[in-house]
Design a protein around this motif. Sequence first.
Motif, PDB file in Angstrom:
ATOM      1  N   VAL A   9     -42.239  40.301   8.212  1.00  0.00           N
ATOM      2  CA  VAL A   9     -42.480  38.579   7.748  1.00  0.00           C
ATOM      3  C   VAL A   9     -43.548  38.635   6.700  1.00  0.00           C
ATOM      4  N   PHE A  10     -42.868  38.820   5.684  1.00  0.00           N
ATOM      5  CA  PHE A  10     -44.035  38.636   4.841  1.00  0.00           C
ATOM      6  C   PHE A  10     -45.140  37.947   4.758  1.00  0.00           C
ATOM      7  N   HIS A  11     -46.153  38.651   3.497  1.00  0.00           N
ATOM      8  CA  HIS A  11     -47.327  37.740   3.653  1.00  0.00           C
ATOM      9  C   HIS A  11     -47.771  37.933   3.047  1.00  0.00           C
ATOM     10  N   LYS A  12     -48.624  36.353   1.902  1.00  0.00           N
ATOM     11  CA  LYS A  12     -48.764  36.401   0.784  1.00  0.00           C
ATOM     12  C   LYS A  12     -50.139  35.739   0.635  1.00  0.00           C
ATOM     13  N   ALA A  13     -51.257  36.142   1.677  1.00  0.00           N
ATOM     14  CA  ALA A  13     -52.605  36.236   0.907  1.00  0.00           C
ATOM     15  C   ALA A  13     -53.563  37.614  -0.548  1.00  0.00           C
ATOM     16  N   GLU A  14     -52.430  38.043  -0.247  1.00  0.00           N
ATOM     17  CA  GLU A  14     -52.919  38.717  -1.790  1.00  0.00           C
ATOM     18  C   GLU A  14     -52.191  39.826  -2.361  1.00  0.00           C
ATOM     19  N   LEU A  35     -46.178  41.363  -3.549  1.00  0.00           N
ATOM     20  CA  LEU A  35     -46.200  40.389  -4.201  1.00  0.00           C
ATOM     21  C   LEU A  35     -45.059  41.150  -5.076  1.00  0.00           C
ATOM     22  N   ALA A  36     -43.734  39.677  -5.875  1.00  0.00           N
ATOM     23  CA  ALA A  36     -43.306  40.961  -6.936  1.00  0.00           C
ATOM     24  C   ALA A  36     -43.806  41.072  -8.262  1.00  0.00           C
ATOM     25  N   GLY A  37     -43.561  42.222  -8.853  1.00  0.00           N
ATOM     26  CA  GLY A  37     -44.543  42.542 -10.150  1.00  0.00           C
ATOM     27  C   GLY A  37     -46.053  43.019  -9.983  1.00  0.00           C
ATOM     28  N   THR A  55     -36.777  42.279   3.544  1.00  0.00           N
ATOM     29  CA  THR A  55     -37.193  41.703   2.727  1.00  0.00           C
ATOM     30  C   THR A  55     -38.193  41.980   1.215  1.00  0.00           C
ATOM     31  N   GLY A  56     -37.181  41.606   0.302  1.00  0.00           N
ATOM     32  CA  GLY A  56     -37.395  41.879  -1.286  1.00  0.00           C
ATOM     33  C   GLY A  56     -36.599  42.667  -1.604  1.00  0.00           C
ATOM     34  N   ASP A  91     -40.423  39.929  -4.001  1.00  0.00           N
ATOM     35  CA  ASP A  91     -41.722  39.561  -2.351  1.00  0.00           C
ATOM     36  C   ASP A  91     -40.524  40.401  -1.630  1.00  0.00           C
ATOM     37  N   LEU A  92     -41.847  41.474  -1.328  1.00  0.00           N
ATOM     38  CA  LEU A  92     -41.617  43.068  -0.666  1.00  0.00           C
ATOM     39  C   LEU A  92     -42.251  42.491   0.564  1.00  0.00           C
TER      40      LEU A  92
END
Length: 105
Positions: A9-14, A35-37, A55-56, A91-92
């Motif tokens: 599962v994607f984690h967006k912390a950094e 993250l994307a980019g 995902t991504g 987002d990958l």
Amino acid sequence: MQKLSGAGVFHKAEPNHFAEHLRTESLSVGTYSLLAGAVDDQAPHHEDEIYVVTTGRATFVTPSGSEQVGPGDVLFVPAEEEHRFVDITEDLALLVFFAPPYSGR
């Protein structure tokens, strides 16, 4: 039996995030999120590695070429091979298996 809740599962912390979910004598399992980019700045590992894209979308680059990757794709990287994800357009999240277990750097 052991259930790995949240694995893949994607984690967006950094911009780049790795979380290990399981470690045994013979393998380890984790989730790598970008993250994307983002810039994937990982170095080659001492372990064989399998990525499962959950995902991504991105491009995966090794010395032997590059591949567009998306959900459901599975990638094998032998120990010590240079590799990275570039052109991350969404987002990958990657389920990552290391054998033997990941030792870090």
